[in-house]
Design an enzyme around this catalytic site. Structure first.
Site, short mmCIF file in Angstrom:
data_model
loop_
_atom_site.label_atom_id
_atom_site.label_comp_id
_atom_site.label_asym_id
_atom_site.label_seq_id
_atom_site.Cartn_x
_atom_site.Cartn_y
_atom_site.Cartn_z
N ILE A 134 0.91 -1.04 0.13
CA ILE A 134 -0.10 0.00 0.01
C ILE A 134 0.85 1.36 0.07
CG2 ILE A 134 -1.77 1.29 1.26
CD1 ILE A 134 -2.79 -1.49 0.22
N PRO A 164 -2.06 4.82 2.39
CA PRO A 164 -2.87 4.29 3.11
C PRO A 164 -4.20 4.99 3.31
CG PRO A 164 -1.03 4.32 4.51
CD PRO A 164 -0.75 5.12 3.33
N GLN A 192 -10.32 4.18 -1.45
CA GLN A 192 -10.96 3.34 -2.48
C GLN A 192 -11.90 2.54 -1.87
OE1 GLN A 192 -9.62 3.76 -5.67
NE2 GLN A 192 -10.47 2.13 -6.66
N GLY A 198 -2.99 -3.73 -8.48
CA GLY A 198 -4.38 -2.86 -9.14
C GLY A 198 -5.47 -2.89 -7.87
N GLY A 249 -8.65 -1.34 -8.08
CA GLY A 249 -10.05 -0.60 -8.27
C GLY A 249 -11.17 -1.29 -8.03
N GLU A 250 -11.39 -2.55 -8.40
CA GLU A 250 -12.70 -3.04 -8.33
C GLU A 250 -12.95 -4.04 -6.83
OE1 GLU A 250 -13.16 -5.08 -11.97
OE2 GLU A 250 -12.38 -3.25 -13.00
#
Lengths: 230, 329
Positions: A115, A118, A124, A187, A189-190
Site C-alpha cells: 500500500i 494508506p 478506495q 491494482g 479498483g474493483e
C-alpha cells in the site's frame, strides 16, 4: 490500475537518477560509483565511511539546472501471483414485515500488495463499499419494454446511496510481499465494490432464511422471497 | 428550459390577477417548479414570485388551533415544538421528506401542490394522459411505484407525505382567488383522475393557497406518521400512513380516529374502513391489525406493485399503535 501501472516506471526512473548522482559524487570521493552508498542525506564510501558528502553538496555538482532520468514499466516478473485476494463481510438488518434491508456494517479485508498511500487506499475501499451497497439494494436501469426508454434517467429516480444508507465500514489491509513488479503494488479498483453486493446478498439470506437471487434486493423482492418460505 | 420572466406582485390581489392569466405559474420554494421547467413539462412565460406576500408567511399556534402560512418551510414544520407536541404526525411527515437542504427551501404550499413523481409523467419524451396524451403508460408499463387504490384512468400516486398527516388532523386550506376567498377541507381539496386526469387538486386559475389551518386536536388525541422507503436518505415513500387516535385513557376505547395513507392512491387516501375497525373499541394490536387489513380491502394492484398491499397493512397497524402509544409485543 493506476498505481501498479505508474509506480514501477517511477521507481526505475528514480533508480536511474540515483546512478547519475553517484557518478557525480564518485570523483570527489575518489571511489567507484558502485562503492558509494547513498542513505538519508549522506553519500558515503562503503569501505571508508570517513569519505562522505552531503546530498546538497552532490547536487551542487549538477551541470546546469537539473538532472533528469527516464524509466519504464517493464513486463511483470514471472513466477509470482498477480491477483488481489480479499474477503468482505456484511451485517444487515431486515424489516421482515416491510422487506426493507439496511446494511449496518461492512468489514473489508484486502491484500492489494504494497500500500503506497494508506489514506487513498482506504478511501478506495470506502467508495467501493458505498457503490456496492447501491448495487446490492438500489441501483438499476429500468427500461420500458414497449417504449424502449429508460424511465429512471434522473438523479431523483436512479437511486444512489445517500448518507443514511451508509454502513459502518471497517477496512483492513494485509500486505503480502509480492515480487511481480518492482514496487509490489497491485491494482485495486474493483475488489471492494464487487464483493460488497455478494456479501450483502448472503447476509440477507442468513437473516430471512431464503435467498434473494436478483439485484437490487428491493422490498418487493424480499417480501416475495419470504412468501416462498415453508 | 424556456425563457421566462419573474414578476413579484405587490399584494395578494395582484398575485391572484397575474395567476389568472395564461402561462403564469406560481413560484414559492421553487423545488418542484424548477424541476418541471428543466424537464420541459411546463414552459410558462412568467413565474409569479409569491415569496414577498406577508399573508403566506408564519406559524401561529393558538387556542383555535394552528395556522401554517403556505410559505412555511418543511424544516420549520418539522422542528416547531408546538407542532411536535400537538400535531406530531405533521412534524414527523415533514421530517421524513427529502433532505435537509430541500426541507430548508421547500414550502408547505409547494409540498401540497407538487406534481406527481410518475416516471412517465416526468419523462420529456412521453406524452401521457396527464400531459394531454391518450393513455396512462403506467397501467400496462412499469408500475412498481404506482397506485393500488383509487386509480384510473391515471395511476399516479400523490407524492405529498405532509398532506395525509394534515388530513388526519382535520386541516383545511384557505384559498384566495380573483373573486374572493374560500376555505376547503384539505381532504376534499385533492381530486381523483376520474374527475380530471390532468390535475391533482381543485386549485383554479388565479387562486393562491394562502394557508393551512388545523383545528385543535380532539381531546385525548395523539397522532403519528410512518413511511417505508427503499433508501433511507432522499427517497420517496413506497407507502406512508398517518393516524390520529383519540381514546379514553384507562379503557383505551377509541372515540375518534382518522387513518390517511400516502403514496397508494392519486390523492391522499383516507380510509374510513380502517377507522371503523377501531372507533368504539378498546385499541390493541389485534384491532390495529384489523384496521390495516381494512385499508387495502378495495385495493387493485397493478403488475409490479402488489407488495404495496402488504406494506400498507403493516404501516397502518404500526402507525395506529404508535399514535396510541402502544408497544407491540
Amino acid at each position: 490500475m493506476t498505481t501498479p501501472s505508474t509506480t514501477p516506471a517511477v521507481r526505475q526512473a528514480a533508480a536511474h537518477l540515483k546512478e547519475k548522482l553517484l557518478r557525480l559524487a564518485a570523483p570527489a570521493l575518489g571511489a567507484e560509483p558502485s562503492d558509494i552508498e547513498a542513505r538519508n542525506d549522506l553519500f558515503q564510501v562503503r569501505f571508508d565511511p570517513s569519505r562522505k558528502m552531503s546530498f546538497a553538496d552532490v547536487c551542487r555538482r549538477i551541470p546546469g539546472d537539473s538532472l533528469s532520468a527516464e524509466g519504464e514499466r517493464v513486463p511483470n516478473y514471472e513466477g509470482y501471483r498477480r491477483d488481489q485476494a480479499g474477503c468482505q463481510f456484511a451485517e444487515v438488518e431486515v424489516d421482515a414485515e416491510l422487506g426493507i434491508v439496511r446494511v449496518l456494517r461492512v468489514v473489508a479485508v484486502h491484500d492489494a500488495g504494497q500500500i503506497i498511500d494508506p489514506l487513498t487506499a482506504r478511501s478506495q475501499v470506502n467508495g467501493g463499499v458505498l457503490m456496492g451497497v447501491g448495487y446490492a439494494l438500489f441501483e438499476t436501469r429500468r427500461m420500458d419494454p414497449r417504449l424502449g426508454i429508460m424511465v429512471n434517467p434522473t438523479m431523483d429516480d436512479y437511486k444512489l446511496v445517500g448518507p443514511l444508507d451508509v454502513p459502518e465500514i471497517e477496512v483492513r489491509f494485509v500486505e503480502v510481499a509480492n515480487g511481480f513488479n518492482n514496487t509490489g503494488v497491485m491494482g485495486f479498483g474493483e475488489p471492494a465494490h464487487v464483493a460488497t453486493a455478494a456479501a450483502i446478498g448472503c447476509a440477507v439470506y442468513d437473516a430471512i432464511g431464503v435467498p434473494v437471487r436478483s439485484l437490487p434486493i428491493t422490498p418487493d423482492r424480499v417480501l416475495a422471497a419470504m412468501e416462498t418460505r415453508a | 428550459m424556456n425563457r421566462f420572466e419573474v414578476l413579484t406582485p405587490a399584494d395578494l390581489a395582484h398575485a391572484a390577477r397575474l395567476l389568472a392569466r395564461q402561462g403564469h405559474v406560481a413560484l414559492a420554494g421553487g423545488v418542484d417548479v424548477i424541476d418541471l421547467l428543466k424537464l420541459g413539462i411546463i414552459a410558462p412565460a412568467t413565474l409569479v414570485n409569491l415569496k414577498n406576500l406577508p399573508e403566506l408567511h408564519g406559524i401561529e399556534p393558538g387556542p383555535r388551533g394552528l395556522r401554517l402560512g403556505a410559505l412555511t418551510k418543511l424544516h420549520e414544520v418539522a422542528e416547531h415544538p408546538f407542532i411536535r407536541e400537538h400535531y406530531t404526525a405533521v412534524s414527523d411527515a415533514a421530517r421524513e421528506a427529502a433532505t435537509p437542504q430541500i426541507r430548508n427551501l421547500a414550502t408547505v404550499g409547494g409540498n401540497l401542490l407538487q406534481r406527481p413523481r410518475c416516471w412517465y409523467f416526468r419523462h420529456p419524451d412521453v406524452n401521457c394522459l396527464k400531459k394531454g396524451g391518450d393513455r396512462c403508460y403506467a397501467l400496462t408499463g412499469l408500475n412498481r411505484y404506482h397506485a393500488i387504490l383509487g386509480g384510473g384512468p391515471s395511476f399516479i400516486v400523490h407524492p405529498s407525505n405532509l398532506a395525509p398527516a394534515l388530513i388526519a388532523l382535520g386541516a383545511s386550506a384557505r384559498i384566495v382567488g380573483p373573486s374572493g376567498e374560500r376555505s376547503v377541507e384539505l381532504e376534499k381539496f385533492f381530486t381523483l383522475p376520474s374527475v380530471d386526469p390532468k390535475r391533482e387538486n381543485d386549485l383554479k386559475p388565479g387562486e393562491v393557497l394562502v394557508e393551512v389551518n388545523l383545528p385543535p386536536p380532539p381531546a385525548g388525541a395523539k397522532s403519528a406518521y410512518l413511511e417505508a422507503r427503499e433508501k433511507q436518505s432522499f427517497d420517496w415513500p413506497l407507502v406512508g400512513a398517518a393516524a390520529m387516535v383519540a381514546s379514553d385513557g384507562a379503557s383505551r376505547t377509541v372515540r375518534d380516529a382518522r387513518i390517511v395513507l400516502c403514496a397508494v392512491a392519486p390523492i391522499p387516501w383516507r380510509s374510513p374502513e380502517a377507522e371503523k375497525e377501531i372507533i368504539g373499541h378498546p385499541l390493541d394490536a389485534e384491532r390495529a391489525r384489523a384496521a390495516g387489513e381494512a385499508c387495502v380491502r378495495g385495493a387493485h394492484p397493478l403488475a409490479d406493485n402488489a407488495y404495496k398491499i402488504a406494506m400498507t397493512k403493516v404501516l397502518a397497524r404500526r402507525t395506529i399503535l404508535k399514535a396510541a402509544g402502544i408497544e407491540e409485543a
